[in-house]
Enzyme design. Structure first.
Site, PDB file in Angstrom:
ATOM      1  N   LYS A  51     -12.202  31.165 -40.236  1.00 56.52           N
ATOM      2  CA  LYS A  51     -13.166  31.424 -41.309  1.00 56.52           C
ATOM      3  C   LYS A  51     -13.843  30.177 -41.857  1.00 56.52           C
ATOM      4  O   LYS A  51     -14.963  30.257 -42.384  1.00 56.52           O
ATOM      5  CB  LYS A  51     -12.492  32.191 -42.446  1.00 56.52           C
ATOM      6  CG  LYS A  51     -12.145  33.633 -42.124  1.00 56.52           C
ATOM      7  CD  LYS A  51     -13.396  34.481 -42.009  1.00 56.52           C
ATOM      8  CE  LYS A  51     -13.055  35.967 -41.944  1.00 56.52           C
ATOM      9  NZ  LYS A  51     -14.255  36.815 -41.950  1.00 56.52           N
ATOM     10  N   SER A 303      -6.941  35.078 -34.199  1.00 58.67           N
ATOM     11  CA  SER A 303      -7.923  34.743 -35.220  1.00 58.67           C
ATOM     12  C   SER A 303      -7.337  34.149 -36.491  1.00 58.67           C
ATOM     13  O   SER A 303      -8.056  33.488 -37.251  1.00 58.67           O
ATOM     14  CB  SER A 303      -8.751  35.985 -35.573  1.00 58.67           C
ATOM     15  OG  SER A 303      -7.905  37.055 -35.958  1.00 58.67           O
TER      16      SER A 303
END
Length: 402
Positions: A51, A303
């Protein structure tokens, strides 16, 4: 619509900010699937997920006036930490709205990076409503978790590293929530039509399959998954356009698939990931015959790695049960001295390790002379579970799997 040049421009902005994360070959998954499988370790990225890539690109392009007004975001944790870290690097005040049940380590980390955290609602969608209201009230710039070209271009820089690290990659498998990571990777690979991108959502928080079939974003019917990082109710317009135009397929995985994948990554790859971070691995394990393709390598994007230790404990236990490593049985025996000891001895003789015992003498379904015993048994796998059940029944015990 973002394209390859947008991702290259984002990569230039991220030089010295986002760490190039390693790839690791998984022998266990490679043997299962029949081609080389590599794990792209974004769980080792700064702030614990991919992110920071999108958040920094978006925020670095704000005007001086916008930066002075501050930023606001909504997130279950990973985007929150990415925004907080990027804001600190850029000298911007940040307010982050998070669901009230967000993982405590994610809340603490977001505050640790310097952001002000507000806990509202039960989902990212509800937190996003509050974030938008805050932006309208204060003039702060909303940093959306996935629905902005700069965000998605930043996330797509993951693909540039994959191309350098696994040049002959044939498939990239990506966890999907709002779709920003998958869209960015798809855009980065626009000039590589030989590389396919496959998205993965939790079946209990899956908006994309129906949305892609309908040709427009549709809200998910439910958001009940351990994979909070990809529990997004409605696809973003920007990522949806990219995934729909490139016809990126999105598969779904069950909670059992996710827990087994998290366990495999921890046990065999020695990596800690959160449930959403294991979604790509879960898709391979759920349907191993679907990935061999032309024989070229598969890359699974891990992720994120921001998981609450208590959640990790529950998920690992669930994964062990799903993998046949735990056996929970309900046994009825005669209420006689030594009956419990005899049962435990029989289990031990067959190699079972008893983890927990519950002994109940009264109940509406018990005869006066019976007791009920619940056992949680650590086993060596599904075959051993079968051996234990067969052996106990052969010894005369009345068994029911719990």
């Amino acid at each position: 619509m973002i394209g390859p040049q947008d991702v290259l421009d984002a990569a230039a902005l991220l030089a010295g900010v986002a760490e190039p994360t390693p790839v690791q070959r998984s022998r266990a998954l490679s043997d299962l699937v029949g081609v080389d499988v590599w794990l792209k370790c974004e769980n080792l990225q700064r702030a614990g997920s991919f992110k920071i890539r999108g958040a920094y690109v978006r925020m670095s392009r704000l005007s001086p006036e916008e930066k002075a007004r501050g930023v606001v975001a909504a997130s279950a944790g990973n985007h929150a930490q990415g925004v907080a870290l990027a804001a600190g690097l850029l000298g911007i005040d940040a307010v982050v709205f998070m669901p009230v049940d967000a993982a405590l380590p994610k809340i603490a980390a977001t505050r640790g990076y310097g952001a002000h955290v507000e806990l509202v609602g039960t989902s990212v969608d509800e937190a996003l409503v509050s974030a938008r209201e805050h932006a309208e009230r204060t003039g702060a710039v909303l940093i959306h978790p996935f629905d902005h070209p700069d965000i998605d271009a930043g996330q797509g820089t993951v693909a540039l590293e994959v191309l350098d690290q696994v040049p002959d990659v044939g498939t990239v498998v990506v966890p999907v929530g709002g779709g920003g990571l998958a869209a960015g990777i798809t855009a980065a690979l626009h000039d590589r039509p030989d590389v396919r991108v496959v998205g993965v959502q939790a079946a209990r928080a899956a908006a994309y399959p129906a949305s892609l079939a309908a040709g427009r974003p549709l809200r998910a019917p439910e958001l009940r998954t351990m994979a909070d990082g990809i529990a997004v109710g409605l696809p973003g317009d920007v990522p949806f356009e990219v995934l729909a135009s490139h016809r990126v397929p999105v598969r779904t995985v069950s909670e059992e698939d996710l827990s087994r994948a998290l366990l495999l990554v921890a046990e065999r790859a020695k990596l800690v990931v959160e449930p959403s971070g294991a979604a790509a691995v879960a898709a391979l394990m759920a349907d191993p015959g679907a990935w061999a393709g032309d024989g070229r390598p598969v890359v699974c994007v891990l992720s994120g790695g921001n998981i609450d230790p208590l959640v990790l404990l529950r998920v690992v236990r669930h994964g062990l049960a799903s993998a046949g490593r735990y056996l929970h049985v309900h046994v009825r025996v005669e209420d006689a001295p030594g009956a419990l000891a005899g049962l435990l001895q029989d289990v031990a003789a067959m190699g079972g390790n008893v983890m927990h015992v519950a002994h109940t003498r009264t109940g509406g379904d018990l005869a006066l002379s019976e007791v009920a015993i619940d056992l949680q048994i650590e086993t060596k796998g599904p075959e051993h579970c079968g051996t234990l059940l067969h052996g106990l029944r052969s010894a005369g015990y009345t068994i029911r799997e719990a």
